[in-house]
Scaffold this motif. Structure first.
Motif, PDB file in Angstrom:
ATOM      1  N   GLN A 137      23.206  14.563  18.068  1.00  0.00           N
ATOM      2  CA  GLN A 137      21.810  14.725  17.873  1.00  0.00           C
ATOM      3  C   GLN A 137      20.956  13.966  18.994  1.00  0.00           C
ATOM      4  OE1 GLN A 137      21.827  12.813  14.035  1.00  0.00           O
ATOM      5  NE2 GLN A 137      22.191  14.646  13.097  1.00  0.00           N
ATOM      6  N   GLY A 138      21.719  13.285  19.999  1.00  0.00           N
ATOM      7  CA  GLY A 138      21.025  12.761  21.131  1.00  0.00           C
ATOM      8  C   GLY A 138      20.826  11.311  21.124  1.00  0.00           C
ATOM      9  N   TYR A 139      21.747  10.789  19.936  1.00  0.00           N
ATOM     10  CA  TYR A 139      21.773   9.171  19.747  1.00  0.00           C
ATOM     11  C   TYR A 139      23.209   8.534  20.095  1.00  0.00           C
ATOM     12  CZ  TYR A 139      17.602  10.338  17.221  1.00  0.00           C
ATOM     13  OH  TYR A 139      16.158  10.607  17.024  1.00  0.00           O
ATOM     14  N   TYR A 140      23.439   7.527  20.022  1.00  0.00           N
ATOM     15  CA  TYR A 140      24.784   6.726  20.084  1.00  0.00           C
ATOM     16  C   TYR A 140      25.614   7.361  18.785  1.00  0.00           C
ATOM     17  CZ  TYR A 140      22.867   2.846  23.011  1.00  0.00           C
ATOM     18  OH  TYR A 140      22.631   2.076  23.744  1.00  0.00           O
ATOM     19  N   TRP A 141      26.784   7.482  18.988  1.00  0.00           N
ATOM     20  CA  TRP A 141      27.685   7.923  18.099  1.00  0.00           C
ATOM     21  C   TRP A 141      27.514   6.813  17.029  1.00  0.00           C
ATOM     22  CZ3 TRP A 141      29.829  12.393  18.539  1.00  0.00           C
ATOM     23  CH2 TRP A 141      29.990  12.931  19.703  1.00  0.00           C
ATOM     24  N   ARG A 142      27.872   7.263  15.804  1.00  0.00           N
ATOM     25  CA  ARG A 142      27.654   6.233  14.611  1.00  0.00           C
ATOM     26  C   ARG A 142      28.663   5.352  14.534  1.00  0.00           C
ATOM     27  NH1 ARG A 142      23.841   8.513  11.065  1.00  0.00           N
ATOM     28  NH2 ARG A 142      22.983  10.734  11.450  1.00  0.00           N
ATOM     29  N   GLY A 143      29.958   5.853  14.804  1.00  0.00           N
ATOM     30  CA  GLY A 143      31.164   4.846  14.410  1.00  0.00           C
ATOM     31  C   GLY A 143      31.838   4.497  15.617  1.00  0.00           C
ATOM     32  N   VAL A 144      32.639   3.592  15.854  1.00  0.00           N
ATOM     33  CA  VAL A 144      33.301   2.963  16.672  1.00  0.00           C
ATOM     34  C   VAL A 144      34.334   3.842  17.286  1.00  0.00           C
ATOM     35  CG1 VAL A 144      34.910   1.087  17.702  1.00  0.00           C
ATOM     36  CG2 VAL A 144      33.222   0.552  16.028  1.00  0.00           C
ATOM     37  N   ALA A 145      35.210   4.353  16.460  1.00  0.00           N
ATOM     38  CA  ALA A 145      36.179   5.556  16.726  1.00  0.00           C
ATOM     39  C   ALA A 145      35.711   6.517  17.548  1.00  0.00           C
ATOM     40  CB  ALA A 145      36.881   6.029  15.658  1.00  0.00           C
ATOM     41  N   GLU A 146      34.398   7.148  17.339  1.00  0.00           N
ATOM     42  CA  GLU A 146      33.736   8.215  18.092  1.00  0.00           C
ATOM     43  C   GLU A 146      33.452   7.845  19.420  1.00  0.00           C
ATOM     44  OE1 GLU A 146      31.319  10.653  14.795  1.00  0.00           O
ATOM     45  OE2 GLU A 146      31.143   8.515  14.877  1.00  0.00           O
ATOM     46  N   VAL A 147      33.030   6.500  19.614  1.00  0.00           N
ATOM     47  CA  VAL A 147      32.777   6.056  20.787  1.00  0.00           C
ATOM     48  C   VAL A 147      33.934   5.890  21.849  1.00  0.00           C
ATOM     49  CG1 VAL A 147      31.766   4.072  22.289  1.00  0.00           C
ATOM     50  CG2 VAL A 147      30.844   4.551  19.907  1.00  0.00           C
ATOM     51  N   VAL A 148      35.142   5.473  21.262  1.00  0.00           N
ATOM     52  CA  VAL A 148      36.357   5.036  21.998  1.00  0.00           C
ATOM     53  C   VAL A 148      36.723   6.466  22.211  1.00  0.00           C
ATOM     54  CG1 VAL A 148      38.881   4.646  21.626  1.00  0.00           C
ATOM     55  CG2 VAL A 148      36.870   3.108  20.782  1.00  0.00           C
ATOM     56  N   PHE A 203      35.479  -4.942  21.713  1.00  0.00           N
ATOM     57  CA  PHE A 203      36.690  -5.293  21.332  1.00  0.00           C
ATOM     58  C   PHE A 203      37.883  -4.313  21.461  1.00  0.00           C
ATOM     59  CE2 PHE A 203      34.264  -8.795  20.324  1.00  0.00           C
ATOM     60  CZ  PHE A 203      34.969  -9.964  20.554  1.00  0.00           C
ATOM     61  N   GLN A 204      37.640  -3.090  21.569  1.00  0.00           N
ATOM     62  CA  GLN A 204      38.753  -2.133  21.679  1.00  0.00           C
ATOM     63  C   GLN A 204      39.374  -2.324  22.966  1.00  0.00           C
ATOM     64  OE1 GLN A 204      39.216   0.240  18.928  1.00  0.00           O
ATOM     65  NE2 GLN A 204      38.013  -1.304  17.701  1.00  0.00           N
ATOM     66  N   PRO A 205      40.855  -2.029  22.854  1.00  0.00           N
ATOM     67  CA  PRO A 205      41.656  -2.103  23.963  1.00  0.00           C
ATOM     68  C   PRO A 205      40.949  -1.304  25.300  1.00  0.00           C
ATOM     69  CG  PRO A 205      42.981  -1.865  22.104  1.00  0.00           C
ATOM     70  CD  PRO A 205      41.462  -1.614  21.685  1.00  0.00           C
ATOM     71  N   LYS A 206      40.355  -0.040  24.793  1.00  0.00           N
ATOM     72  CA  LYS A 206      39.713   0.578  26.238  1.00  0.00           C
ATOM     73  C   LYS A 206      38.600   0.177  26.689  1.00  0.00           C
ATOM     74  CE  LYS A 206      37.953   5.496  26.624  1.00  0.00           C
ATOM     75  NZ  LYS A 206      37.989   6.839  26.041  1.00  0.00           N
TER      76      LYS A 206
END
Length: 324
Positions: free
Chosen positions: A118-129, A166-169
């Motif tokens: 949709q052109g926004y940040y991802w909703r969840g942390v896992a999706e960003v990772v 804080f995710q290892p990545k």
């Protein structure tokens, strides 16, 4: 056997007598030193008002701003009028709400992995990772720090919205940027008593990161508590201001009793919700409860009577400069 017991006792003594980061910063030995930190400034008008009241009239000592959000100019103007406020950057890589969202500052060409369909940040942390690279994340968090400075203010610290960094990545880039920009990094590298109860952590790894930050002459937390957002009023209890205040204040009192000596950051979400806030989120009551607790004379009285020290990131940054 006697030798083994002697070695064990010596090791135990070393653990017990180990200096907290609070002591290294010059606070008295054995004291509880607390940062009451308000997350999500700039997210909405309601959040700005709640943060303003918590900082100006309550026991809250610090906040951080979500730079991609539309109500940032309003809050930064408030901050310019209140130069004693302790203000950091709430580094944001997610946009979690259904009908109210925000976009990366860096642009799709530079950081395509930060954008959802949709052109926004991802909703969840896992999706960003899953979708974003460390390089993209570093570009974005640097852009957010730069945007903060465009308002003529210097951030007292950086921290992470929803804990994405804080995710290892991404943790290495989070620490790297703080060190290179000489901005304190919100990170628990001490005894971590409370944060270990929230979720499993690698104690050895957190201590190593804490030591790296300290070696860079940046302050380090002894402990961190993030779960006040999940404190929901008992089922069936009317969500009146009186009930919200009583419930949240008692939870904070219990938390302060549980805190160990050292420098502990307690994250709160103070919002003064208008009817429109429910369109953004159903978290209005718990956020209003945090605000009411921060303003509650009973909480302030307990802090004073128990000789608990309140501090902020500006103070500990200055203290860190004095450490030899």
């Amino acid at each position: 056997m006697k030798l083994i017991l002697t070695i064990f006792c010596l090791a135990l003594t070393q653990v017990v007598s180990a200096q907290t980061y609070a002591e290294k910063l010059g606070f008295p030995k054995g004291k509880k030193v607390i940062i009451f930190h308000v997350d999500d400034a700039g997210m909405s008008y309601d959040s700005n008002e709640g943060t303003r009241k918590a900082l100006s009239s309550g026991v809250a000592t610090s906040t951080s701003v979500m730079m991609p959000c539309p109500w940032v100019p309003h809050f930064m103007n408030l901050a310019q009028q209140n130069p004693t406020w302790d203000l950091g950057v709430h580094l944001t890589l997610t946009s979690e709400w259904k009908d109210y969202r925000w976009q990366p500052l860096t642009g799709r060409e530079k950081t395509p992995g930060l954008y959802d369909p949709q052109g926004y940040y991802w909703r969840g942390v896992a999706e960003v990772v899953s979708h974003a690279s460390p390089d993209e994340v570093e570009s974005e968090i640097r852009a957010q720090i730069a945007q903060f400075r465009q308002f003529g203010l210097e951030p007292s610290h950086i921290d992470s919205h929803m804990g994405t960094l804080f995710q290892p990545k991404f943790i290495e880039r989070y620490v790297k940027v703080g060190i290179e920009e000489k901005i304190p990094v919100m990170f628990p590298g001490g005894h971590n008593t409370l944060i270990q109860k929230e979720s499993p952590i690698d104690v050895k790894a957190t201590k190593m990161i804490g030591e790296k930050l300290w070696a860079a002459r940046l302050p380090v937390l002894d402990d961190l508590f993030t779960e006040t957002y999940s404190w929901k009023s008992p089922a069936g209890q009317p969500l009146t201001d009186q009930n919200l205040r009583a419930y949240k204040t008692q939870k904070f009192l219990a938390l302060l009793k549980e805190c160990k000596p050292g420098l502990t950051m307690i994250i709160v979400h103070c919002t003064d919700p208008t009817p429109q806030f429910s369109i953004i989120s159903d978290s209005g009551p718990t956020r209003k409860g945090d605000l009411l607790a921060m303003l509650d004379p009973e909480l302030r009285k307990y802090i004073e009577q128990n000789d608990i020290i309140l501090t902020n990131w500006r103070d500990i940054k200055e203290r860190c400069k004095q450490v030899k």
